[in-house]
Design a protein around this motif. Structure first.
Motif, PDB file in Angstrom:
ATOM      1  N   VAL A 137      48.886  38.062 -64.828  1.00 28.08           N
ATOM      2  CA  VAL A 137      50.343  38.068 -64.934  1.00 28.08           C
ATOM      3  C   VAL A 137      50.701  38.362 -66.386  1.00 28.08           C
ATOM      4  N   VAL A 138      51.496  39.391 -66.593  1.00 27.00           N
ATOM      5  CA  VAL A 138      51.966  39.737 -67.942  1.00 27.00           C
ATOM      6  C   VAL A 138      53.437  39.358 -68.028  1.00 27.00           C
ATOM      7  N   LEU A 139      53.721  38.279 -68.731  1.00 28.92           N
ATOM      8  CA  LEU A 139      55.089  37.786 -68.880  1.00 28.92           C
ATOM      9  C   LEU A 139      55.706  38.469 -70.092  1.00 28.92           C
ATOM     10  N   ASN A 140      56.503  39.484 -69.820  1.00 25.35           N
ATOM     11  CA  ASN A 140      56.979  40.371 -70.867  1.00 25.35           C
ATOM     12  C   ASN A 140      58.497  40.495 -70.933  1.00 25.35           C
ATOM     13  N   ALA A 141      59.195  40.163 -69.853  1.00 28.41           N
ATOM     14  CA  ALA A 141      60.644  40.361 -69.818  1.00 28.41           C
ATOM     15  C   ALA A 141      61.335  39.579 -70.930  1.00 28.41           C
ATOM     16  N   GLY A 142      62.293  40.232 -71.589  1.00 24.09           N
ATOM     17  CA  GLY A 142      62.997  39.547 -72.663  1.00 24.09           C
ATOM     18  C   GLY A 142      64.208  40.314 -73.141  1.00 24.09           C
ATOM     19  N   VAL A 143      65.091  39.598 -73.824  1.00 21.72           N
ATOM     20  CA  VAL A 143      66.271  40.190 -74.451  1.00 21.72           C
ATOM     21  C   VAL A 143      66.328  39.719 -75.900  1.00 21.72           C
ATOM     22  N   CYS A 144      67.164  40.382 -76.686  1.00 21.25           N
ATOM     23  CA  CYS A 144      67.335  39.963 -78.076  1.00 21.25           C
ATOM     24  C   CYS A 144      68.800  40.055 -78.460  1.00 21.25           C
ATOM     25  N   GLN A 145      69.482  38.930 -78.427  1.00 18.21           N
ATOM     26  CA  GLN A 145      70.849  38.836 -78.911  1.00 18.21           C
ATOM     27  C   GLN A 145      70.809  38.374 -80.367  1.00 18.21           C
ATOM     28  N   MET A 146      71.370  39.163 -81.246  1.00 21.54           N
ATOM     29  CA  MET A 146      71.317  38.837 -82.668  1.00 21.54           C
ATOM     30  C   MET A 146      72.384  37.813 -83.042  1.00 21.54           C
ATOM     31  N   THR A 147      72.083  36.992 -84.036  1.00 21.60           N
ATOM     32  CA  THR A 147      73.092  36.117 -84.615  1.00 21.60           C
ATOM     33  C   THR A 147      73.770  36.860 -85.758  1.00 21.60           C
ATOM     34  N   THR A 148      75.050  36.611 -85.947  1.00 23.02           N
ATOM     35  CA  THR A 148      75.791  37.300 -87.005  1.00 23.02           C
ATOM     36  C   THR A 148      75.785  36.453 -88.277  1.00 23.02           C
ATOM     37  N   PRO A 149      75.902  37.102 -89.436  1.00 23.90           N
ATOM     38  CA  PRO A 149      75.873  36.346 -90.688  1.00 23.90           C
ATOM     39  C   PRO A 149      77.047  35.384 -90.860  1.00 23.90           C
ATOM     40  N   THR A 150      78.170  35.645 -90.173  1.00 24.04           N
ATOM     41  CA  THR A 150      79.388  34.871 -90.423  1.00 24.04           C
ATOM     42  C   THR A 150      79.774  33.924 -89.296  1.00 24.04           C
ATOM     43  N   VAL A 178      51.107  36.606 -72.403  1.00 23.75           N
ATOM     44  CA  VAL A 178      52.498  36.318 -72.755  1.00 23.75           C
ATOM     45  C   VAL A 178      52.922  37.164 -73.947  1.00 23.75           C
ATOM     46  N   ASN A 179      54.027  37.866 -73.795  1.00 25.36           N
ATOM     47  CA  ASN A 179      54.620  38.590 -74.916  1.00 25.36           C
ATOM     48  C   ASN A 179      55.467  37.609 -75.704  1.00 25.36           C
ATOM     49  N   CYS A 180      54.924  37.150 -76.829  1.00 24.61           N
ATOM     50  CA  CYS A 180      55.661  36.232 -77.691  1.00 24.61           C
ATOM     51  C   CYS A 180      56.268  37.057 -78.839  1.00 24.61           C
ATOM     52  N   SER A 181      56.067  36.701 -80.091  1.00 21.83           N
ATOM     53  CA  SER A 181      56.641  37.462 -81.196  1.00 21.83           C
ATOM     54  C   SER A 181      56.226  36.831 -82.512  1.00 21.83           C
ATOM     55  N   ILE A 182      56.167  37.661 -83.569  1.00 20.62           N
ATOM     56  CA  ILE A 182      55.935  37.082 -84.892  1.00 20.62           C
ATOM     57  C   ILE A 182      57.090  36.175 -85.308  1.00 20.62           C
ATOM     58  N   SER A 183      58.258  36.357 -84.674  1.00 17.52           N
ATOM     59  CA  SER A 183      59.399  35.492 -84.999  1.00 17.52           C
ATOM     60  C   SER A 183      59.192  34.067 -84.501  1.00 17.52           C
ATOM     61  N   ALA A 184      58.173  33.840 -83.680  1.00 17.07           N
ATOM     62  CA  ALA A 184      57.830  32.472 -83.270  1.00 17.07           C
ATOM     63  C   ALA A 184      57.291  31.678 -84.454  1.00 17.07           C
ATOM     64  N   PHE A 185      56.742  32.390 -85.451  1.00 16.95           N
ATOM     65  CA  PHE A 185      56.199  31.756 -86.651  1.00 16.95           C
ATOM     66  C   PHE A 185      57.124  31.903 -87.860  1.00 16.95           C
ATOM     67  N   LEU A 186      57.760  33.074 -87.951  1.00 17.07           N
ATOM     68  CA  LEU A 186      58.422  33.495 -89.179  1.00 17.07           C
ATOM     69  C   LEU A 186      59.936  33.534 -89.001  1.00 17.07           C
ATOM     70  N   PRO A 187      60.681  32.624 -89.639  1.00 18.14           N
ATOM     71  CA  PRO A 187      62.144  32.666 -89.554  1.00 18.14           C
ATOM     72  C   PRO A 187      62.677  33.948 -90.197  1.00 18.14           C
ATOM     73  N   LEU A 188      63.408  34.732 -89.430  1.00 20.81           N
ATOM     74  CA  LEU A 188      63.934  36.007 -89.905  1.00 20.81           C
ATOM     75  C   LEU A 188      65.457  35.998 -89.857  1.00 20.81           C
ATOM     76  N   ASN A 189      66.065  36.544 -90.873  1.00 17.53           N
ATOM     77  CA  ASN A 189      67.520  36.636 -90.943  1.00 17.53           C
ATOM     78  C   ASN A 189      68.080  37.342 -89.709  1.00 17.53           C
ATOM     79  N   ARG A 190      69.090  36.716 -89.076  1.00 16.93           N
ATOM     80  CA  ARG A 190      69.789  37.231 -87.906  1.00 16.93           C
ATOM     81  C   ARG A 190      68.991  37.109 -86.607  1.00 16.93           C
ATOM     82  N   PHE A 191      67.793  36.534 -86.674  1.00 18.66           N
ATOM     83  CA  PHE A 191      66.973  36.345 -85.482  1.00 18.66           C
ATOM     84  C   PHE A 191      66.903  34.872 -85.065  1.00 18.66           C
TER      85      PHE A 191
END
Length: 231
Positions: free
Chosen positions: A86-99, A138-151
């Motif tokens: 099973v390849v769990l890959n489905a995902g979306v990315c809603q960005m947070t805004t700076p303001t 599982v399709n995870c992400s480097i953002s699971a480790f690394l806090p990124l601006n707007r993510f």
């Protein structure tokens, strides 16, 4: 590497209608695997099915991972006895805004990325338990480790995924189910087309799918791609 060949495997890929999931589906078909490709917008998959030598090799499921009843019905309709991978890959990315911080933004990401995966896991587990050498990728992400601006909201959903599956790893092992977490960096997909800022170390969906294919074959517990953005 597992003794079982790709031609003997039945593999379920979620989020298969575009990006990494679609690229992986095409590569799995080329390897001879039977692929159950799930996603919300299946038009491209229908075209692909017409192009392959054996259309029965590809089973298309139009499904929203936020709807567990839909997931259950789609796998029943696929008429399969088991799932090897099973390849769990489905995902979306809603960005947070700076303001502005929006709770709805966090809910949107969590609903698909985290709870969607949990819905899929629950439905897939009985099928995996019937396989001789089952595995979850599982399709995870480097953002699971690394806090990124707007993510903030996207990264939070991926961190939740990583924690949940690491906590489940021992339980899955007891059931002979391998677990592989893959942490891609920036991948050229429809998701990143919305970004209005520079993206470094971008790789193609096809390159990333090739990494997933290797993971399916070798079953490492965790890896990142490209390697230089993952420590």
């Amino acid at each position: 590497m597992l003794a079982q060949t790709m031609k003997e495997q039945t593999i379920w890929v979620t989020g298969a209608t575009s990006g990494i999931g679609y690229a992986l589906t095409t590569q799995l078909l080329a390897e001879g695997a039977k692929v159950i490709a799930a996603g919300r917008h299946v038009e491209q998959l229908k075209i692909l099915q017409q192009q392959i030598e054996n259309p029965a090799q590809l089973i298309i499921c139009e499904v929203d991972v936020r709807d567990q009843a839909q997931i259950t019905a789609s796998l029943k309709q696929a008429n399969i006895e088991h799932l090897d991978v099973v390849v769990l890959n489905a995902g979306v990315c809603q960005m947070t805004t700076p303001t502005q911080i929006s709770a709805e933004n966090f809910i949107t990401n969590m609903s698909t990325n985290y709870f969607g995966m949990m819905h899929c896991l629950e439905v897939a587990l009985p099928y995996l338990q019937k396989a001789s050498a089952p595995g979850i990728v599982v399709n995870c992400s480097i953002s699971a480790f690394l806090p990124l601006n707007r993510f903030a909201s996207y990264g939070a959903s991926k961190a939740a995924i990583r924690y949940a599956f690491e906590a489940l790893r021992a339980d899955l092992k007891d059931q002979r189910i391998t677990l592989s977490l893959v942490h891609p960096g920036y991948v050229k997909t429809q998701i990143v087309s919305q970004f209005d800022f520079p993206l470094h170390f971008m790789v193609s969906a096809e390159q990333t799918a090739s990494k997933f294919l290797k993971v399916i074959k070798k079953r490492p517990p965790e890896c990142g791609y490209p390697r230089h953005v993952y420590w």
